[in-house]
Motif scaffolding. Structure first.
Motif, PDB file in Angstrom:
ATOM      1  N   ARG A 107      13.410  -5.242 -26.782  1.00  0.00           N
ATOM      2  CA  ARG A 107      14.128  -4.428 -27.976  1.00  0.00           C
ATOM      3  C   ARG A 107      14.527  -5.357 -28.715  1.00  0.00           C
ATOM      4  O   ARG A 107      14.548  -5.210 -30.191  1.00  0.00           O
TER       5      ARG A 107
ATOM      6  N   GLU B 290      13.555  -5.583 -32.951  1.00  0.00           N
ATOM      7  CA  GLU B 290      14.661  -5.591 -33.934  1.00  0.00           C
ATOM      8  C   GLU B 290      14.617  -6.566 -34.927  1.00  0.00           C
ATOM      9  O   GLU B 290      14.599  -6.348 -36.288  1.00  0.00           O
TER      10      GLU B 290
ATOM     11  N   LEU C  11      22.515  -2.726 -31.089  1.00  0.00           N
ATOM     12  CA  LEU C  11      21.876  -2.290 -29.871  1.00  0.00           C
ATOM     13  C   LEU C  11      22.813  -2.412 -28.561  1.00  0.00           C
ATOM     14  O   LEU C  11      22.601  -1.471 -27.932  1.00  0.00           O
TER      15      LEU C  11
ATOM     16  N   SER D 259      10.578  -0.852 -36.447  1.00  0.00           N
ATOM     17  CA  SER D 259      10.786  -1.183 -35.259  1.00  0.00           C
ATOM     18  C   SER D 259      10.231  -0.147 -34.390  1.00  0.00           C
ATOM     19  O   SER D 259       9.912  -0.600 -33.044  1.00  0.00           O
TER      20      SER D 259
ATOM     21  N   ARG E 166       7.276  -1.199 -31.576  1.00  0.00           N
ATOM     22  CA  ARG E 166       7.775  -1.351 -30.104  1.00  0.00           C
ATOM     23  C   ARG E 166       6.448  -0.515 -29.551  1.00  0.00           C
ATOM     24  O   ARG E 166       5.982  -1.005 -28.389  1.00  0.00           O
TER      25      ARG E 166
ATOM     26  N   GLN F  67       7.386   4.331 -22.948  1.00  0.00           N
ATOM     27  CA  GLN F  67       7.196   4.110 -24.313  1.00  0.00           C
ATOM     28  C   GLN F  67       7.485   5.445 -25.095  1.00  0.00           C
ATOM     29  O   GLN F  67       8.041   5.648 -26.134  1.00  0.00           O
TER      30      GLN F  67
ATOM     31  N   VAL G 285      10.988   6.449 -24.974  1.00  0.00           N
ATOM     32  CA  VAL G 285      11.961   5.405 -25.823  1.00  0.00           C
ATOM     33  C   VAL G 285      11.588   6.152 -27.269  1.00  0.00           C
ATOM     34  O   VAL G 285      12.671   6.149 -28.224  1.00  0.00           O
TER      35      VAL G 285
END
Lengths: 99, 251
Positions: free
Chosen positions: A41, A45, A89, B174, B178, B232, B235
Motif C-alpha cells: 500500500r 501511494e 496510512l 492509488s 492497487r 482486493q 480493500v
C-alpha cells in the motif's frame, strides 16, 4: 422448551457473547494490516502521488509553455504528497476522532 | 498454448478480442464486456433468486445473499456512520462487481476484467467524483478547507495546499493501481508456473516428475488468488467507505 422469539434472540445473544462472536463495532472493517499489505500500500501511494505530480506538471508545462520548470516543481510536490500519503496510512486524518 | 517455442507468453491472456462473431466485432463487444455482463447477471441472480424464498431459516443461496448484504452494511455503517446508509447501494454494487470480476477470472478460459487499468480507473474515478460531489454538496465552500488543515501557519499555505491537492488527486490513481496490479501480478504468476509445467513435462523421461513441482506451486497459488480476489474487492470497498467518511465528516 422456550420458543417465543424474544427468548430465542436473548439466548442467541448470550451464546454469541459467550463464544466471543460479536466484536465491537469499531473493530469491524479495518484494513488488512499484514507487513506485505502495508508495504504494498505504501508503495502504491508513493507511486500514484508521483504519477499525479508528474502528470500535472507536464500538462501545465505544455499548456503554459514553461517546460521544464513546472514539471520540476510538481515532481517535488508529487514526492511530498507521496510522503504525506504514507504518513496518512499510519496516522489517519480523522481516525482519532470517530463520532 | 502458452509455450510457443521456448518463450513464456504471460501477458497474452490480457489481450482483448471481440466475441459474438460479426455482431460483437461491429460494436467492439470484447470478452471483457462479456464477463462484465455475466458478472452483473450472476449478481442480480444471486440477489433475486437467493432472496426469493425470504425464509426465516435461510437456505444456501439466501445465506450467501444475506451474508454479502450484511457484510457491506456493517462496513458502511462502521466506517461512514448511520448517515452513510444512503451510500450502501453504491458501495455494495462496487464490491460485488469487483468481487465477481476477480472470482470469475480464476475460472479456466475466463477473462479477468479487473486486470485492465481502464476498468479499475473508471471505477476509481466514479468514487472520486462521488466523494468530491458529496463533500461539496454537504459542506459548500468549507470543502476548500480540506486542503489546508486548521492551525497550520499561514505562511506554509503555498506549500501545503499544492501538496494536499496532489495528494487528493492521487486517490483514484492509488485505488485503481492497487486492484489492477494485484490482479495482473496474480494471473501472470499463474500463467508463468503453468507454462513451466508444460515446458518441464517435455524434458523426456524425468519430465513428468519434475513438472509436478510447478504444478504444486500453481495449486497453492490458486488458493492464494482466491484470497487476493476477495481481499482486493474488500480493500476497494473499504477505501471507498473511508473516503466517503472524509467527505461526510469534513473536519
Amino acid at each position: 422448551m422456550v420458543d417465543d422469539g424474544k427468548a430465542f434472540s436473548q439466548r442467541l445473544a448470550e451464546a454469541r457473547a459467550k463464544q466471543g462472536l460479536d466484536r465491537p463495532v469499531g473493530e469491524r472493517g479495518r484494513l488488512p494490516s499484514g507487513p506485505w499489505g502495508i508495504g504494498f500500500r505504501a508503495g502504491v501511494e508513493v507511486v500514484s502521488a508521483l504519477i499525479v505530480g508528474v502528470g500535472l506538471g507536464l500538462l501545465l508545462d505544455r499548456w503554459l509553455g514553461t517546460w521544464p520548470w513546472l514539471f520540476l516543481v510538481f515532481f517535488v510536490l508529487g514526492a511530498a504528497a507521496g510522503v504525506l500519503n504514507v504518513h496518512r496510512l499510519f496516522h489517519p486524518r480523522f481516525g482519532a476522532r470517530k463520532d | 498454448m502458452a509455450a510457443e517455442g521456448k518463450a513464456i507468453d504471460a501477458l497474452g491472456q490480457f489481450e482483448l478480442s471481440t466475441v459474438l462473431g460479426p455482431i460483437g466485432a461491429a460494436v467492439g463487444f470484447t470478452q471483457s464486456n462479456l464477463f462484465m455482463v455475466i458478472a452483473g447477471g450472476l449478481i442480480v441472480a444471486l440477489m433475486v433468486y437467493g432472496m426469493r424464498p425470504a425464509a426465516m431459516v435461510p437456505g444456501r443461496l439466501q445465506s450467501l445473499a444475506e451474508a454479502a448484504y450484511g457484510f457491506i452494511d456493517d462496513m458502511v455503517v462502521a466506517q461512514v456512520g448511520e448517515e452513510g446508509r444512503r451510500f450502501f447501494p453504491f458501495v455494495f454494487t462496487l464490491f460485488m462487481f469487483i468481487l465477481f470480476g476477480n472470482m470469475l477470472g480464476l475460472f479456466p478460459y475466463a477473462f479477468t476484467y479487473t486486470s485492465h487499468i481502464s476498468l479499475t480507473f473508471t471505477l476509481a474515478l466514479m468514487v472520486f467524483v462521488l466523494i468530491t460531489a458529496v463533500s461539496i454538496a454537504l459542506h459548500g465552500k468549507k470543502f476548500l478547507g480540506y486542503f489546508f488543515p486548521e492551525g497550520a501557519p499561514i505562511w506554509l499555505a503555498p506549500i501545503i495546499i499544492p501538496v494536499e491537492i496532489v495528494s487528493y488527486l492521487s486517490r483514484p490513481i492509488s485505488l485503481s493501481i492497487r486492484l489492477f496490479a494485484n490482479m495482473v501480478a496474480g494471473h501472470v504468476m499463474l500463467k508463468v508456473f503453468a507454462t513451466f509445467v508444460v515446458m518441464l513435462a517435455g524434458l523426456g523421461a524425468i519430465g513428468p516428475f519434475v513438472s509436478v513441482m510447478p504444478l504444486a506451486i500453481n495449486v497453492a497459488l490458486v488458493g492464494f488468488e482466491v484470497l487476493v480476489a476477495f481481499l482486493q474487492a474488500y480493500v476497494f470497498a473499504i477505501l471507498t467507505c473511508i473516503y466517503l467518511h472524509d467527505a461526510v465528516h469534513l473536519h
